[in-house]
Write a protein that holds these residues in place. Structure first.
Motif, PDB file in Angstrom:
ATOM      1  N   VAL A   1       0.687  -1.105  -0.185  1.00  0.00           N
ATOM      2  CA  VAL A   1      -0.256   0.104  -0.427  1.00  0.00           C
ATOM      3  C   VAL A   1       0.683   1.222  -0.099  1.00  0.00           C
ATOM      4  O   VAL A   1       1.816   1.330   0.836  1.00  0.00           O
ATOM      5  N   LEU A   2       0.302   1.961  -0.662  1.00  0.00           N
ATOM      6  CA  LEU A   2       1.692   2.914  -1.199  1.00  0.00           C
ATOM      7  C   LEU A   2      -0.091   4.194  -0.941  1.00  0.00           C
ATOM      8  O   LEU A   2      -0.575   5.166  -1.106  1.00  0.00           O
ATOM      9  N   LEU A   3       1.445   5.251   0.244  1.00  0.00           N
ATOM     10  CA  LEU A   3      -0.413   6.904   0.210  1.00  0.00           C
ATOM     11  C   LEU A   3       0.484   7.869   0.074  1.00  0.00           C
ATOM     12  O   LEU A   3       1.631   8.182   0.226  1.00  0.00           O
ATOM     13  N   MET A   4       0.219   9.274  -0.048  1.00  0.00           N
ATOM     14  CA  MET A   4       0.548   9.586  -0.853  1.00  0.00           C
ATOM     15  C   MET A   4       0.591  11.403  -0.144  1.00  0.00           C
ATOM     16  O   MET A   4      -0.764  11.821   0.097  1.00  0.00           O
TER      17      MET A   4
ATOM     18  N   ALA B   1       0.648   5.240   7.794  1.00  0.00           N
ATOM     19  CA  ALA B   1       1.792   4.584   7.615  1.00  0.00           C
ATOM     20  C   ALA B   1       2.705   3.886   8.997  1.00  0.00           C
ATOM     21  O   ALA B   1       2.463   2.412   8.778  1.00  0.00           O
ATOM     22  N   LYS B   2       2.317   4.523   9.018  1.00  0.00           N
ATOM     23  CA  LYS B   2       3.346   3.977  10.885  1.00  0.00           C
ATOM     24  C   LYS B   2       2.846   2.958  11.715  1.00  0.00           C
ATOM     25  O   LYS B   2       3.142   2.380  11.911  1.00  0.00           O
ATOM     26  N   ASN B   3       1.765   3.788  11.800  1.00  0.00           N
ATOM     27  CA  ASN B   3       1.137   2.699  12.746  1.00  0.00           C
ATOM     28  C   ASN B   3       0.219   1.734  12.262  1.00  0.00           C
ATOM     29  O   ASN B   3       0.421   0.009  13.079  1.00  0.00           O
ATOM     30  N   LEU B   4       0.309   1.380  11.033  1.00  0.00           N
ATOM     31  CA  LEU B   4      -0.229   0.357  10.193  1.00  0.00           C
ATOM     32  C   LEU B   4       0.269  -0.810   9.645  1.00  0.00           C
ATOM     33  O   LEU B   4       0.212  -2.399   9.681  1.00  0.00           O
ATOM     34  N   VAL B   5       1.877  -0.654  10.110  1.00  0.00           N
ATOM     35  CA  VAL B   5       2.998  -1.224  10.579  1.00  0.00           C
ATOM     36  C   VAL B   5       2.396  -2.842  11.314  1.00  0.00           C
ATOM     37  O   VAL B   5       2.687  -3.636  11.432  1.00  0.00           O
ATOM     38  N   LEU B   6       1.959  -2.417  12.593  1.00  0.00           N
ATOM     39  CA  LEU B   6       1.730  -3.726  13.409  1.00  0.00           C
ATOM     40  C   LEU B   6      -0.008  -3.994  13.128  1.00  0.00           C
ATOM     41  O   LEU B   6       0.474  -5.901  13.175  1.00  0.00           O
ATOM     42  N   GLU B   7      -0.611  -3.762  12.246  1.00  0.00           N
ATOM     43  CA  GLU B   7      -1.828  -4.395  11.518  1.00  0.00           C
ATOM     44  C   GLU B   7      -1.205  -4.813  10.534  1.00  0.00           C
ATOM     45  O   GLU B   7      -1.977  -6.102  10.509  1.00  0.00           O
ATOM     46  N   LEU B   8      -0.491  -4.432   9.346  1.00  0.00           N
ATOM     47  CA  LEU B   8      -0.668  -5.362   8.170  1.00  0.00           C
ATOM     48  C   LEU B   8       0.849  -6.116   7.743  1.00  0.00           C
ATOM     49  O   LEU B   8       0.586  -7.328   7.542  1.00  0.00           O
ATOM     50  N   SER B   9       1.682  -6.282   8.576  1.00  0.00           N
ATOM     51  CA  SER B   9       2.939  -6.709   8.398  1.00  0.00           C
ATOM     52  C   SER B   9       2.721  -8.274   9.158  1.00  0.00           C
ATOM     53  O   SER B   9       3.049  -9.421   8.532  1.00  0.00           O
TER      54      SER B   9
ATOM     55  N   ILE C   1      10.931  -3.149   4.351  1.00  0.00           N
ATOM     56  CA  ILE C   1      10.661  -1.140   3.783  1.00  0.00           C
ATOM     57  C   ILE C   1       9.119  -1.222   4.442  1.00  0.00           C
ATOM     58  O   ILE C   1       8.396  -1.332   3.747  1.00  0.00           O
ATOM     59  N   THR C   2       9.121  -0.336   5.403  1.00  0.00           N
ATOM     60  CA  THR C   2       7.590  -0.548   5.823  1.00  0.00           C
ATOM     61  C   THR C   2       7.326   1.233   6.492  1.00  0.00           C
ATOM     62  O   THR C   2       8.537   0.959   8.040  1.00  0.00           O
ATOM     63  N   GLY C   3       6.175   1.352   6.537  1.00  0.00           N
ATOM     64  CA  GLY C   3       5.667   2.438   8.097  1.00  0.00           C
ATOM     65  C   GLY C   3       6.611   3.396   7.860  1.00  0.00           C
ATOM     66  O   GLY C   3       6.851   4.673   8.892  1.00  0.00           O
ATOM     67  N   GLN C   4       7.587   3.773   6.604  1.00  0.00           N
ATOM     68  CA  GLN C   4       8.117   5.209   6.351  1.00  0.00           C
ATOM     69  C   GLN C   4       7.796   5.678   5.107  1.00  0.00           C
ATOM     70  O   GLN C   4       6.514   5.595   4.767  1.00  0.00           O
ATOM     71  N   SER C   5       8.038   7.409   5.585  1.00  0.00           N
ATOM     72  CA  SER C   5       8.134   8.231   4.132  1.00  0.00           C
ATOM     73  C   SER C   5       9.165   8.726   3.602  1.00  0.00           C
ATOM     74  O   SER C   5      10.313   9.105   4.160  1.00  0.00           O
ATOM     75  N   LEU C   6       8.593   8.985   2.137  1.00  0.00           N
ATOM     76  CA  LEU C   6      10.204   9.060   1.849  1.00  0.00           C
ATOM     77  C   LEU C   6      10.202  10.173   0.749  1.00  0.00           C
ATOM     78  O   LEU C   6       8.797  10.333  -0.273  1.00  0.00           O
TER      79      LEU C   6
END
Length: 255
Positions: free
Chosen positions: A137-140, A166-174, A233-238
């Motif tokens: 999943v990618l958020l803009m 994105a950071k919070n959902l690392v817990l739910e989606l990983s 790579i997850t929960g990150q913002s580029l």
């Protein structure tokens, strides 16, 4: 063909950054369900991608409507057999002075930027969980989620919130092999910004790399974050902004 056998939904993809992402995914083998609120733009964009040899179906509609998002996910699975990538690109920018900002404008920004992105993520991730194959999943987001920008208090607030999502959902989606990240574009040349003759000169002057981004600059980052190369790579913002957030001078018209 990095995305061979993958299925992607890209919202807000009739023109600009969303279209570039949808087009590049299709060029690299993905089957793409292309969404835009504007029906004409959605069908035109999907037709262009098909003419170039890609697999792409238009699905116009309002992604701030949760029932529409649900139907969009169902359509992607019905047409292409599964859903493995969701790009929540649809968003709206409404400038306004904080002291005079209207509740209707605030609600419109929040509904599309937050509600639409949250529930696309939720419904896409539910489908990926059922498939048991993982996904991306990618958020803009935006640089305005990192730095203050005149007239964009509401918009910047929503973009910062997406990065926290994105950071919070690392817990739910990983646990289901689903990674989630955000891209934060800086000033970018699109069909809309090209209508302003001062846009490129101003942003070229205040961007350390000497120019605003192109849609390809943003798409390159987006495709990396939904590719097999970024599975860990997850929960990150580029941030993709030519260095602007390092110095952050505001754009001033007329200079």
């Amino acid at each position: 063909m990095t995305f061979q056998s993958q299925t992607a939904i890209v919202t807000g993809a009739g023109i600009g950054i969303g279209f570039a992402i949808a087009r590049d995914l299709a060029r690299q083998g993905a089957s793409v369900l292309l969404n835009d609120l504007d029906e004409t733009l959605a069908h035109r964009a999907a037709a262009t991608i098909r003419q170039e040899g890609g697999t792409c179906l238009a699905y116009p509609g309002d992604v701030s409507d949760v029932s529409f998002i649900e139907s969009m996910v169902e359509k992607a699975v019905a047409e292409f057999g599964k859903l493995t990538i969701a790009v929540a690109n649809a968003g709206i920018t409404i400038f306004g002075d904080f002291f005079d900002y209207q509740p209707a404008n605030f609600q419109q920004v929040v509904n599309l930027n937050l509600r639409g992105s949250f529930f696309l993520t939720q419904l896409a991730a539910r489908q990926m969980r059922v498939q048991q194959e993982g996904g991306s999943v990618l958020l803009m987001s935006s640089v305005t989620g990192h730095q203050a920008h005149p007239g964009l208090a509401a918009y910047g607030m929503t973009k910062a919130a997406l990065e926290m999502l994105a950071k919070n959902l690392v817990l739910e989606l990983s646990p289901y092999g689903i990674n989630i990240n955000a891209v934060a574009p800086g000033a970018t040349q699109t069909e809309r910004t090209l209508d302003d003759p001062t846009y490129v000169p101003i942003w070229s002057r205040i961007t350390p790399m000497g120019r605003p981004a192109t849609v390809d600059d943003i798409s390159n980052a987006a495709l990396f974050l939904v590719s097999p190369q970024s599975r860990h790579i997850t929960g990150q913002s580029l941030v993709v902004d030519g260095g602007w957030t390092a110095v952050s001078p505001p754009p001033v018209a007329g200079e």
